[in-house]
Write an enzyme that holds these catalytic residues in place. Structure first.
Site, PDB file in Angstrom:
ATOM      1  N   GLY A   1       0.832  -1.222   0.126  1.00 53.15           N
ATOM      2  CA  GLY A   1       0.056  -0.069   0.096  1.00 53.15           C
ATOM      3  C   GLY A   1       0.876   1.187  -0.008  1.00 53.15           C
ATOM      4  O   GLY A   1       2.130   1.304  -0.287  1.00 53.15           O
ATOM      5  N   ASN A   2       0.210   2.313   0.184  1.00 49.15           N
ATOM      6  CA  ASN A   2       1.027   3.572   0.138  1.00 49.15           C
ATOM      7  C   ASN A   2       0.138   4.797   1.058  1.00 49.15           C
ATOM      8  O   ASN A   2      -0.897   4.059   1.727  1.00 49.15           O
ATOM      9  CB  ASN A   2       0.978   4.234  -1.184  1.00 49.15           C
ATOM     10  CG  ASN A   2      -0.129   4.614  -1.529  1.00 49.15           C
ATOM     11  OD1 ASN A   2      -0.943   5.378  -1.301  1.00 49.15           O
ATOM     12  ND2 ASN A   2      -0.830   3.840  -2.918  1.00 49.15           N
ATOM     13  N   ARG A   3       0.693   5.707   1.376  1.00 49.64           N
ATOM     14  CA  ARG A   3       0.330   6.629   2.598  1.00 49.64           C
ATOM     15  C   ARG A   3      -0.690   7.595   2.233  1.00 49.64           C
ATOM     16  O   ARG A   3      -0.951   8.474   2.868  1.00 49.64           O
ATOM     17  CB  ARG A   3       1.689   7.410   3.019  1.00 49.64           C
ATOM     18  CG  ARG A   3       2.553   6.683   3.551  1.00 49.64           C
ATOM     19  CD  ARG A   3       3.750   7.600   4.151  1.00 49.64           C
ATOM     20  NE  ARG A   3       4.965   6.716   4.559  1.00 49.64           N
ATOM     21  CZ  ARG A   3       5.228   6.082   5.831  1.00 49.64           C
ATOM     22  NH1 ARG A   3       4.096   6.179   6.505  1.00 49.64           N
ATOM     23  NH2 ARG A   3       6.061   5.445   5.845  1.00 49.64           N
TER      24      ARG A   3
END
Ligand code: CTP
Ligand code: CA
Length: 228
Positions: free
Chosen positions: A33-35
């Site tokens: 995932g990412n932020r």
């Protein structure tokens, strides 16, 4: 800069906004995932509703209340986001890709949870590229549909943005500088909006709604006028 702010200049228009960050499953319990928080995408949705648009938000893993007055389609992965965005884009006047789409996904999904093996190091996870939704939207025949991308960059932010705008073929690219405590999860943002005709619109640090309104001003300028 603010001339279009909160005027009903998107009345009768359908706009599609992607928000949040995709998750690419590794096994039933893990993902890459990412932020991205979805804050900028939701600010775009709220301001578009305020300016009279019919709004579809394609939200990937956003932990925020739905923007009032918008239709929200929830997705998880880049593949799901691509399908939902292309479907909603079919009759859209503008599409804004504010989501952070994972560039890569695991080459194969494991149906069972990957377990530790005593005495052995883990197997590497092979990755493959995801489809580039923004490039695909930009390449289609689309009349006066306006396509907007976002780019978070480090180092020479403007040069990277110009190169990306040309490569993707979108009408507008919103470029912001990311770093330790810049942009992600914050309610404010600073950016430069680059346009395909070479213009640059700097947007000083401020609420994500202010940046959103500048994006809609530039979108409205590029839509064919509608008969009254
Ligand atoms: N984007 C997309 N599909 C992807 C990757 C990115 O639609 N598979 C969109 C993003 O939503 C954003 C824009 O493309 O609007 C720019 O994303 P960015 O990650 O900055 O660009 P990339 O082409 O992935 O380049 P980089 O190698 O710098 O990550
Ligand atoms: Ca990327």
């Amino acid at each position: 800069l603010r001339r279009g702010r909160r005027a009903p200049d998107l009345a009768g228009r359908h706009v599609v906004i992607s928000a949040g960050g995709t998750r690419e499953a590794i096994d039933p319990v893990r993902f890459i995932g990412n932020r991205s928080s979805g804050l900028q995408g939701y600010a775009l949705a709220r301001t578009a509703v305020a300016r009279g648009a019919r709004v579809t938000v394609v939200a990937a893993n956003v932990a925020l209340p739905d923007p009032a007055g918008a239709r929200v389609v929830r997705v998880e992965s880049a593949a799901q986001m691509r399908a939902a965005v292309l479907e909603a884009a079919a009759d859209a006047d503008a599409v804004v890709m504010a989501a952070a789409v994972a560039d890569f996904r695991p080459a194969d999904y494991r149906d069972s949870k990957i377990k530790k093996v005593p005495g052995a190091e883990p197997e590497p996870i092979a990755l493959v590229k995801n489809p580039d939704i923004l490039a695909e939207l930009s390449a289609r025949p689309r009349g006066d549909q306006v396509v907007v991308g976002f780019a978070a960059e480090t180092d020479d932010v403007l040069a990277a943005g110009r190169e990306k705008l040309a490569r993707k073929g979108c009408d507008l690219l919103v470029v912001n500088e990311v770093g330790a405590d810049l942009a992600f999860g914050r309610p404010d943002n600073a950016a430069v909006v680059l346009t395909a005709d070479g213009a640059e619109t700097p947007v000083p640090r401020g609420p994500k709604e202010d940046l959103a309104d500048v994006v809609w001003d530039l979108v409205v300028e590029r839509l064919e006028p509608r008969p009254a």
